[in-house]
Design an enzyme around this catalytic site. Sequence first.
Site, PDB file in Angstrom:
ATOM      1  N   CYS A 118       0.838  -1.196   0.000  1.00  0.00           N
ATOM      2  CA  CYS A 118       0.000   0.000   0.000  1.00  0.00           C
ATOM      3  C   CYS A 118       0.881   1.257   0.000  1.00  0.00           C
ATOM      4  O   CYS A 118       1.606   1.500  -0.955  1.00  0.00           O
ATOM      5  CB  CYS A 118      -1.004  -0.037   1.152  1.00  0.00           C
ATOM      6  SG  CYS A 118      -2.357   1.163   0.936  1.00  0.00           S
ATOM      7  N   HIS A 124      -3.826  -4.819  -0.235  1.00  0.00           N
ATOM      8  CA  HIS A 124      -3.379  -5.391   1.043  1.00  0.00           C
ATOM      9  C   HIS A 124      -3.413  -6.918   0.973  1.00  0.00           C
ATOM     10  O   HIS A 124      -4.468  -7.519   1.169  1.00  0.00           O
ATOM     11  CB  HIS A 124      -4.276  -4.901   2.184  1.00  0.00           C
ATOM     12  CG  HIS A 124      -4.060  -3.473   2.531  1.00  0.00           C
ATOM     13  ND1 HIS A 124      -3.096  -3.063   3.422  1.00  0.00           N
ATOM     14  CD2 HIS A 124      -4.680  -2.348   2.094  1.00  0.00           C
ATOM     15  CE1 HIS A 124      -3.123  -1.745   3.526  1.00  0.00           C
ATOM     16  NE2 HIS A 124      -4.067  -1.289   2.719  1.00  0.00           N
ATOM     17  N   GLU A 132      -2.437  -8.940   3.142  1.00  0.00           N
ATOM     18  CA  GLU A 132      -2.801  -9.447   4.465  1.00  0.00           C
ATOM     19  C   GLU A 132      -4.301  -9.375   4.728  1.00  0.00           C
ATOM     20  O   GLU A 132      -4.796  -9.949   5.699  1.00  0.00           O
ATOM     21  CB  GLU A 132      -2.020  -8.693   5.553  1.00  0.00           C
ATOM     22  CG  GLU A 132      -2.479  -7.290   5.861  1.00  0.00           C
ATOM     23  CD  GLU A 132      -2.054  -6.231   4.846  1.00  0.00           C
ATOM     24  OE1 GLU A 132      -2.375  -5.047   5.086  1.00  0.00           O
ATOM     25  OE2 GLU A 132      -1.422  -6.568   3.823  1.00  0.00           O
TER      26      GLU A 132
END
Length: 201
Positions: A79, A181, A183
């Site tokens: 990001c 992202h 994650e």
Amino acid sequence: MLIVIDYDAGNTANVLRALKKIGASAELSADSEKILSATGLILPGVGAYPAAMAELEKRGLITVIKEAVAKGTPLLGICLGMQILTEKGLEHEEARGLGFIPGVCRAIPTSKDKPVPHMGWNSLQVEQETPLTSDLEDQDVYFVHSYYTDVPEEYIDVTANYSIQIPAMIHKGRVFGAQFHPEKSGDIGLGILEKFVTLCQ
């Protein structure tokens, strides 16, 4: 040992949790020695380009990160961490970036049907193959951003369409970036992190 670089730019807990889930050995640190001895580096980030660069400067991390990359340590920016891989950003004010990948971080153009920030799930188009891009074509990942990396085509690995073709993944040498992202992107995102861990080994 992977080091998630600690510069108070947010989202580190989610990144560490995802790395733990895939069985990777990782630690959050701003320690120069640990960064220089790491098998790989992850530069997360949520917030503004100038503030992120100022914090890295304040902690003496810019020189350390550049030294690690110069000796071949793989780096993954996530990001905002991807955005500051470029030469400069135009968020709020012009700010110099880390300069690993030629280009400028610019505001996403606004349109009636594509509000900014670009937030939510979006599908990916693979533009060129890298160690991180296998099986990503037409997969959905999670974005939250208002700026994009305007970089030469040769450095763009994956794109997502959102009023323009947003560079979703970029790389030069052993420096990689993901605008979305991983994650927060389920099994697809975890798979990208696994590929990065393998690259670091």
